[in-house]
Design an enzyme around this catalytic site. Structure first.
Site, short mmCIF file in Angstrom:
data_model
loop_
_atom_site.label_atom_id
_atom_site.label_comp_id
_atom_site.label_asym_id
_atom_site.label_seq_id
_atom_site.Cartn_x
_atom_site.Cartn_y
_atom_site.Cartn_z
N GLY B 12 -13.49 18.27 -60.74
CA GLY B 12 -13.27 19.71 -60.51
C GLY B 12 -12.13 19.94 -59.52
O GLY B 12 -11.30 19.05 -59.29
N ASN B 13 -12.11 21.12 -58.93
CA ASN B 13 -11.03 21.49 -58.01
C ASN B 13 -10.93 20.55 -56.81
O ASN B 13 -9.85 20.12 -56.43
CB ASN B 13 -11.26 22.91 -57.47
CG ASN B 13 -10.98 23.95 -58.54
OD1 ASN B 13 -10.30 23.67 -59.51
ND2 ASN B 13 -11.52 25.14 -58.36
N CYS B 126 -16.93 23.55 -46.13
CA CYS B 126 -15.58 24.00 -45.78
C CYS B 126 -15.62 24.87 -44.53
O CYS B 126 -14.86 24.68 -43.58
CB CYS B 126 -14.94 24.74 -46.95
SG CYS B 126 -15.84 26.20 -47.50
N ALA B 159 -13.38 30.40 -54.70
CA ALA B 159 -14.79 30.02 -54.79
C ALA B 159 -15.16 29.79 -56.24
O ALA B 159 -15.28 30.73 -57.01
CB ALA B 159 -15.67 31.11 -54.19
N GLY B 160 -15.32 28.54 -56.60
CA GLY B 160 -15.66 28.19 -57.98
C GLY B 160 -17.13 28.45 -58.26
O GLY B 160 -17.88 28.86 -57.38
N PRO B 161 -17.55 28.20 -59.52
CA PRO B 161 -18.94 28.46 -59.90
C PRO B 161 -19.95 27.69 -59.07
O PRO B 161 -21.03 28.22 -58.76
CB PRO B 161 -18.99 28.02 -61.38
CG PRO B 161 -17.63 27.59 -61.76
CD PRO B 161 -16.71 27.71 -60.61
N ALA B 162 -19.66 26.45 -58.68
CA ALA B 162 -20.63 25.67 -57.90
C ALA B 162 -20.85 26.29 -56.53
O ALA B 162 -21.97 26.43 -56.07
CB ALA B 162 -20.15 24.23 -57.76
N LEU B 165 -23.01 29.41 -56.84
CA LEU B 165 -24.41 29.14 -57.14
C LEU B 165 -25.12 28.49 -55.95
O LEU B 165 -26.33 28.54 -55.83
CB LEU B 165 -24.48 28.21 -58.37
CG LEU B 165 -25.68 28.35 -59.27
CD1 LEU B 165 -25.88 29.79 -59.71
CD2 LEU B 165 -25.53 27.44 -60.48
N ASN B 166 -24.33 27.88 -55.04
CA ASN B 166 -24.93 27.12 -53.94
C ASN B 166 -24.70 27.76 -52.57
O ASN B 166 -24.60 27.06 -51.56
CB ASN B 166 -24.37 25.69 -53.95
CG ASN B 166 -24.88 24.92 -55.15
OD1 ASN B 166 -26.08 24.80 -55.36
ND2 ASN B 166 -23.97 24.44 -55.97
#
Lengths: 337, 298
Positions: B12-13, B126, B159-162, B165-166
């Site tokens: 991923g990113n 982060c 901000a990606g999907p993970a 969701l987290n």
């Protein structure tokens, strides 16, 4: 048959902004009793930014979530107890799980208007626990009707049983509300609601525009007690809805009494649209910022109006109260040059 | 000296940005870039860089255990726990980018040497990488810290999907890190996503409630810390120097990314990746001395 409008009353949640989150258990008890007597369907209670939001960033609550919610629970029998929950502030394990133990009935999971996907787990958890669950989109003047529909559809998919859009900055005119509500009603299979603020004096007018466009849920607070210029004034809203032939199940005399009790018991001052609140509404800044902007602007001797327009220019969202300090210091720096 | 061989698990990113940073490292060589889907953008990037790729997930390492000495796990907390049970037996060092927290928490500017004495190091979050160095200094300059609160705002597009969701795991892990490194009795972490266009840079505010605030000592320490962090995160800067306002200490920092795989505004991803590279390079320096690596003998 008269169209029914579901009323939710966040006097003891949004109103907490107006007193820097200092509502006491005694005040919660007094207003809950009055609202319960009036037959208000949902009474929302908590810190201004909702569950788990007591913080240095937004302001620390006088009372814990536990005291606020268990006190309210004791004084509500007919009315349901509601909470406002923003993921990023409230977690499921630390906050939501406990609130359900303390007996909340209605859970409204909220996000900034473009960030609905952060509500997925909280909405899912609330449904799993069998609670009445709504999705709330905040600061909705910052998104187009098309984008709002997309975000609301995500919440519907996660399990929300209705969607409320908030005019958190009090920035809307009635035609803005009509357009957005019409798009949402067309795009969703679940009920749509509206939560109005009064910065531009449009709290009631916008709420009426919302139901005329198909919304069936409205928020209002006693005397308009709420963040910034305050909210759509609940007792006025009930009277206007009655005059227009809508049913709410709320007793007019008793809600007028409840508003009198609220004024006497919980308000140091009755909300008025202050000059800086007009600017806040024009600039499209979150109403909950007003106490902070007022304090910090005075501390550093800068014009609040400049601060609001700069915050608006930066497209600051609810929860970013820390940026007020940066903006004020920036204005001071520029002035010194 | 020869470079330490590393594998990246997760395409991923985070994984892809790590890969690009490793290309510049004097101490690290990426021998394998592992995902689950060969057609993902991260895979395409790795292939274009001539790096060996696999879509076999953790099995890629099980099948060829000698390929690498260190694994960056950039998958999810749940997967990272499972991966660790395998990688531990294979004697691999793991730099964990997820909030799985199987290893000790590491903030390079604070505890790099202690961290690399372990076989698994966790990079916190982060927001934690941005805020904990300052929280640590508040603890160092004040005998009693009642409460620390850290608030990060990041661009929605970073901000990606993970991440979305987290959020709860992000909050829990960041709070744990703040308490651990500062010694504060209570801690709170808040995360805001801001969709403004052009995208905002990652910004973090650290608030503290202390008895007898010592702004002078804190300011000196913070200035030195920012320089120290700049050695591995060039885009980390002080936005508001420590002030005492309304009964609280306030410090604001900002992290701008290097713009490797992700745009510059994604300083939140850059800061955790730069920190992870700093840790891996420290292992690499240590690996040059085999006696220092005997914690891996099993």
């Amino acid at each position: 048959m008269k169209q029914h409008i579901l009323i939710s009353d966040p006097t003891l949640r949004d109103g907490n902004h107006a007193v820097s989150h200092q509502l006491s258990a005694k005040q919660v008890a007094a207003y809950c009793e009055a609202a319960n007597n009036a037959g208000v369907p949902i009474v929302e209670v908590g810190h201004g930014n909702g569950l788990g939001a007591s913080s240095l960033q937004v302001g620390e609550s006088l009372e814990s979530d536990e005291v606020l919610l268990t006190t309210a629970r004791k004084h509500l029998s007919k009315s349901k107890l509601g909470i406002h929950v923003i993921p990023g502030f409230a977690t499921i394990q630390r906050d939501l799980r406990m609130a359900i133990e303390w007996g909340v009935d209605v859970i409204r999971v909220a996000s900034h208007c473009t960030e609905a996907d952060i509500t997925q787990r909280h909405i899912g958890y609330s449904r799993e626990k069998g609670k009445e669950t709504y999705g709330v989109l905040m600061m909705t003047h910052m998104a187009s009707p098309e984008l709002l529909v997309e975000e609301a559809q995500k919440m519907e998919l996660y399990g929300a049983e209705g969607i409320i859009i908030m005019d958190s900055a009090g920035a809307y005119l009635p035609s803005d509300v009509s357009g957005r509500i019409t798009a949402l009603v067309d795009g969703l299979a679940i009920p749509v609601g509206f939560h109005g603020h009064n910065n531009l004096g449009m709290g009631i007018a916008n709420s009426i525009a919302a139901i005329e466009a198909g919304a069936t849920m409205l928020d209002g607070t006693a005397r308009g007690f709420g963040a910034g210029a305050g909210n759509a004034q609940l007792e006025v809203l009930i009277a206007v809805l009655e005059k227009m032939g809508y049913s709410t199940g709320v007793n007019l005399y008793k809600i007028l009494d409840a508003a009198d009790i609220a004024e006497r018991e919980i308000m140091p001052t009755v909300p008025v649209i202050k000059s800086e609140s007009v600017v806040s509404g024009l600039a499209g800044v979150f109403s909950g910022f007003s106490k902070h902007v007022n304090r910090i602007s005075k501390e550093y001797n800068v014009d609040q109006r400049d601060v609001y327009f700069e915050l608006g220019r930066r497209k600051v969202v609810a929860g970013q109260e820390d940026l007020i300090i940066e903006v004020v210091l920036d204005i001071v720096k520029r002035r010194e040059k | 000296m020869s470079k330490l061989k590393v594998a990246i698990l997760g395409s991923g990113n985070i994984g892809t940005d790590l890969l690009i940073k490793i290309q510049r490292s004097e101490y690290l060589e990426c021998v394998l870039f592992i995902g689950r889907n060969l057609s993902s953008p991260g895979m395409a990037k790795a292939i274009s860089l001539g790096v060996k790729v696999s879509d076999q997930s953790i099995n890629a390492i099980v099948k060829d255990p000698d390929c690498c000495d260190l694994v960056f796990d950039a998958t999810s907390a749940k997967d990272a726990q499972h991966h660790w049970t395998i990688l531990k037996k294979l004697g691999k060092i793991v730099v964990d980018m997820t909030p799985a927290k199987v290893g000790g928490l590491c903030i390079p500017a604070v505890n790099l040497n202690d961290a690399i004495a372990q076989q698994n190091v966790n990079m916190v979050t982060c927001g934690g990488q941005a805020s904990i160095p300052i929280a640590y200094l508040i603890g160092q300059t004040h005998p009693e810290v009642e409460y620390i609160e850290v608030v990060s705002s990041i661009a929605s597009r970073s901000a990606g999907p993970a991440t979305r969701l987290n959020l709860d795991e992000y909050i829990e892990t960041t709070e744990e890190g703040v308490r651990l490194f500062s010694g504060a009795k209570r801690a709170k972490a808040i995360l805001n996503l801001n969709p403004a266009n052009p995208c905002i840079d990652m910004q973090t505010t650290i608030f503290a409630k202390v008895t007898n605030p010592n702004i002078e000592a804190l300011t000196l320490a913070v200035e030195a810390m920012v320089k120290n962090i700049n050695s591995y995160v060039p885009g980390y800067q002080l936005l508001v120097s420590p002030i005492y306002e309304n009964g609280r200490i306030v410090v604001m920092v900002k992290a701008q990314g290097l713009g490797d795989y992700l745009p510059k505004y994604a300083g939140n991803l850059d800061i955790i990746n730069c920190a992870a590279i700093a840790v891996a390079e420290e292992y690499a320096k240590k690996a040059a001395d085999p006696a220092a690596m005997n914690f891996l003998a099993n």
